[in-house]
Design a protein around this motif. Structure first.
Motif, short mmCIF file in Angstrom:
data_model
loop_
_atom_site.label_atom_id
_atom_site.label_comp_id
_atom_site.label_asym_id
_atom_site.label_seq_id
_atom_site.Cartn_x
_atom_site.Cartn_y
_atom_site.Cartn_z
N ALA A 57 98.95 -35.69 90.76
CA ALA A 57 97.71 -36.34 90.50
C ALA A 57 96.91 -36.34 89.55
O ALA A 57 96.01 -36.83 88.86
N VAL A 58 97.62 -35.53 89.00
CA VAL A 58 96.77 -34.47 87.36
C VAL A 58 97.38 -36.24 86.08
O VAL A 58 96.74 -36.48 85.68
N THR A 59 98.30 -36.91 86.81
CA THR A 59 98.98 -38.26 86.23
C THR A 59 97.69 -39.19 86.95
O THR A 59 96.80 -40.14 85.72
N TYR A 60 97.18 -39.33 87.59
CA TYR A 60 96.16 -39.91 88.05
C TYR A 60 94.92 -39.67 87.50
O TYR A 60 93.75 -40.57 87.13
N VAL A 61 94.25 -38.44 87.26
CA VAL A 61 93.28 -38.00 86.53
C VAL A 61 93.02 -38.63 85.40
O VAL A 61 92.60 -39.02 84.48
N THR A 62 94.29 -38.52 84.54
CA THR A 62 94.54 -38.70 83.10
C THR A 62 94.75 -40.41 83.02
O THR A 62 93.57 -40.77 81.84
N ASP A 63 95.17 -40.53 83.52
CA ASP A 63 94.99 -42.51 83.52
C ASP A 63 93.53 -43.06 84.18
O ASP A 63 93.43 -44.07 83.38
N SER A 64 92.87 -42.10 85.17
CA SER A 64 91.39 -42.69 85.24
C SER A 64 90.79 -42.57 84.15
O SER A 64 89.54 -43.01 83.78
N LEU A 65 90.70 -40.85 83.48
CA LEU A 65 90.24 -40.18 82.75
C LEU A 65 90.19 -41.25 81.78
O LEU A 65 89.60 -41.75 80.59
N ALA A 66 91.44 -42.01 80.98
CA ALA A 66 91.38 -43.11 80.28
C ALA A 66 90.54 -44.60 80.27
O ALA A 66 90.08 -44.78 79.02
#
Length: 250
Positions: A150-159
């Motif tokens: 989920a952290v990877t998703y958060v980071t990609d989405s935040l970018a």
């Protein structure tokens, strides 16, 4: 000098990164829920007691760091793991703790840092990856792996949300690092079985953290990644495992 916040900086990878960042001239602020004063004194850093699941405490952490100058980098490193049990057998308190610390804590840190960085006109938020970030799965690590995915998703989405702004979101991938988080809750006989793979793929904190610190200060593009254990490095280590003697536990 760059001001850098490292959450969960009282031990393990966080402590190691803080040490290496300071050695490279950064002004570092660490936080944790305990052991903060001792770690900060040893490092020569500023220490703040902070529960990352509490937004008000995260705001206070930012204010403490911003008082030292513009915050160039915010590293969401704080995290926990659970007992190595099947999800159905995992106590609900442990499940709630790992999800809160590893996911809500990262979201709180990201939200606070991004909002203030946009106001100051610069900065990078780094989110720490871990087992599960790349989609791999393992029995008894269901909750932990799910939070890291989920952290990877958060980071990609935040970018994507930050596209076109002066603020960036990026991934920090340490690979397999020999800390108590990695070896936590193994039965002695189970740990003996896993030492072989650890000795091939894992590294000590002092090996990995200089690379991570340099990557943070150098920076990457929005949505980029600083990764220690790449696919090529993994393949090389397996291919040469029979010729290389590594014992990280000696």
């Amino acid at each position: 000098m760059a001001v850098v916040v490292v959450t969960g900086g009282t031990r393990g990878i966080g402590f190691g990164m803080a040490k290496e960042l300071i050695a490279r001239g950064a002004t570092v602020v660490i936080c944790g829920r305990s052991g903060v004063d001792e770690a900060a004194a040893e490092l020569g850093a500023t220490g703040v007691v902070c529960d990352m699941t509490d937004r008000a405490q995260v705001e206070a952490l930012w204010e403490k760091a911003a008082a030292l100058g513009p915050v160039a980098h915010w590293v969401n490193n704080a995290g926990v793991t659970t007992s190595r049990k099947h999800l159905a057998d995992l106590p609900v308190a442990e499940l709630e703790t790992v999800v809160s610390a590893n996911l809500l804590g990262v979201m709180n840190g990201s939200a606070v840092a991004v909002r203030h960085m946009l106001a100051q006109g610069s900065g990078t938020v780094w989110n720490m990856e871990g087992f599960g970030s790349d989609g791999r799965t393992m029995p008894n690590l269901t909750a932990y792996g799910a939070t890291k995915r989920a952290v990877t998703y958060v980071t990609d989405s935040l970018a994507k949300e930050l596209k076109g702004t002066p603020v960036k979101a990026a991934h920090l991938s340490p690979g397999m690092v020999l800390t108590d988080l990695l070896t936590h809750d193994y039965a002695p006989e189970e740990l003996e079985k896993t030492k072989k793979i650890f000795n091939i793929l894992a590294d000590k904190v002092e090996t990995v953290t200089p690379f991570l610190a340099e990557g943070i200060l150098k920076g990457v593009k929005n949505g980029g990644r600083v990764a220690w254990l790449t696919g090529g490095k993994i393949a090389f280590r397996f291919a040469t495992a029979g010729f290389r003697k590594r014992d990280l536990f000696s």
